[in-house]
Design an enzyme around this catalytic site. Structure first.
Site, PDB file in Angstrom:
ATOM      1  N   ASP A  26     -23.770  13.303  -9.817  1.00  0.00           N
ATOM      2  CA  ASP A  26     -24.568  14.171  -9.670  1.00  0.00           C
ATOM      3  C   ASP A  26     -25.369  13.842  -8.403  1.00  0.00           C
ATOM      4  O   ASP A  26     -25.262  12.647  -8.119  1.00  0.00           O
ATOM      5  CB  ASP A  26     -25.983  14.820 -10.795  1.00  0.00           C
ATOM      6  CG  ASP A  26     -26.910  15.346 -10.330  1.00  0.00           C
ATOM      7  OD1 ASP A  26     -26.852  16.064  -9.272  1.00  0.00           O
ATOM      8  OD2 ASP A  26     -27.475  15.798 -11.526  1.00  0.00           O
ATOM      9  N   ASN A  83     -29.490  22.235 -19.492  1.00  0.00           N
ATOM     10  CA  ASN A  83     -30.127  22.877 -19.433  1.00  0.00           C
ATOM     11  C   ASN A  83     -29.237  24.672 -19.530  1.00  0.00           C
ATOM     12  O   ASN A  83     -28.328  24.419 -18.456  1.00  0.00           O
ATOM     13  CB  ASN A  83     -30.990  22.657 -17.842  1.00  0.00           C
ATOM     14  CG  ASN A  83     -31.160  21.373 -18.039  1.00  0.00           C
ATOM     15  OD1 ASN A  83     -32.567  21.149 -19.370  1.00  0.00           O
ATOM     16  ND2 ASN A  83     -31.158  21.063 -16.635  1.00  0.00           N
ATOM     17  N   GLN A  90     -31.478  25.475 -15.661  1.00  0.00           N
ATOM     18  CA  GLN A  90     -30.384  25.685 -15.557  1.00  0.00           C
ATOM     19  C   GLN A  90     -29.933  26.545 -13.653  1.00  0.00           C
ATOM     20  O   GLN A  90     -30.385  27.336 -13.647  1.00  0.00           O
ATOM     21  CB  GLN A  90     -29.174  26.512 -16.237  1.00  0.00           C
ATOM     22  CG  GLN A  90     -27.620  26.012 -15.776  1.00  0.00           C
ATOM     23  CD  GLN A  90     -26.324  26.934 -17.280  1.00  0.00           C
ATOM     24  OE1 GLN A  90     -27.151  27.517 -17.879  1.00  0.00           O
ATOM     25  NE2 GLN A  90     -25.819  26.673 -16.627  1.00  0.00           N
ATOM     26  N   HIS A  96     -23.030  22.439 -18.303  1.00  0.00           N
ATOM     27  CA  HIS A  96     -22.486  20.720 -17.847  1.00  0.00           C
ATOM     28  C   HIS A  96     -23.945  19.732 -18.588  1.00  0.00           C
ATOM     29  O   HIS A  96     -24.813  20.159 -18.677  1.00  0.00           O
ATOM     30  CB  HIS A  96     -22.588  20.170 -16.445  1.00  0.00           C
ATOM     31  CG  HIS A  96     -23.999  20.890 -15.668  1.00  0.00           C
ATOM     32  ND1 HIS A  96     -24.355  22.236 -15.506  1.00  0.00           N
ATOM     33  CD2 HIS A  96     -24.934  19.957 -15.130  1.00  0.00           C
ATOM     34  CE1 HIS A  96     -25.222  22.908 -14.701  1.00  0.00           C
ATOM     35  NE2 HIS A  96     -25.585  20.891 -14.688  1.00  0.00           N
ATOM     36  N   HIS A  98     -26.035  16.652 -18.462  1.00  0.00           N
ATOM     37  CA  HIS A  98     -26.377  15.460 -18.069  1.00  0.00           C
ATOM     38  C   HIS A  98     -26.453  14.275 -19.128  1.00  0.00           C
ATOM     39  O   HIS A  98     -27.391  14.736 -19.927  1.00  0.00           O
ATOM     40  CB  HIS A  98     -28.226  15.564 -17.186  1.00  0.00           C
ATOM     41  CG  HIS A  98     -27.799  17.016 -16.327  1.00  0.00           C
ATOM     42  ND1 HIS A  98     -28.152  16.385 -14.936  1.00  0.00           N
ATOM     43  CD2 HIS A  98     -27.772  18.529 -16.415  1.00  0.00           C
ATOM     44  CE1 HIS A  98     -28.296  17.944 -14.387  1.00  0.00           C
ATOM     45  NE2 HIS A  98     -28.332  19.198 -15.247  1.00  0.00           N
TER      46      HIS A  98
END
Ligand SMILES: [Zn+2]
Length: 135
Positions: A26, A83, A90, A96, A98
């Site tokens: 990230d 999320n 989100q 995706h 995390h």
């Protein structure tokens, strides 16, 4: 955004990838080694995601969680978070997962980074995770 990374048209610190999923750091990490696992086939929301892509995404997240604990990052714990939707924070409309390595006593630092998501460089975390990935 994530489709551009999948296509190799945008840069990313890639940890690992298969034909179906890719994992990269990230760019606004909440902790060292904060990784996103992304199905390569575009789906904006979980409701759009084929179940098999969801299973592959989680399987790689599962392996990354082990790598975060057992490898050079030496994480004490890991958050796995999806999320799904704006009201759930989100911000990128491509599903995706995390994978957030956690370290004893890091609560304040993680909450601070959660409130002010700033770009940070990767400090070799991608290699530490990659080297520790279990089969
Ligand atoms: Zn996409």
């Amino acid at each position: 955004m994530f489709c551009a990374i999948v296509a190799g048209e945008a840069p990313a610190a890639v940890v690992t990838e298969t034909d179906e999923v890719i994992a990269f750091l990230d760019v606004r990490p909440m902790s060292e080694g904060h990784t996103l696992v992304v199905p390569k086939r575009h789906a904006a929301r979980l409701a759009d995601l084929p179940a098999e892509d969801g299973a592959r995404m989680f399987a790689l997240g599962h392996r990354l969680a082990r790598a975060a604990r057992d490898g050079g990052l030496r994480a004490d714990a890991v958050n796995l978070v999806v999320n799904d939707g704006r009201a759930a924070f989100q911000t990128v409309d491509h599903v995706h997962l995390h994978v957030i390595p956690r370290f004893a006593g890091d609560k304040r630092a993680v909450l601070r980074r959660f409130l002010r998501r700033k770009p940070r460089t990767s400090d070799g975390a991608a290699a530490l995770l990659r080297d520790a990935l279990p089969d």
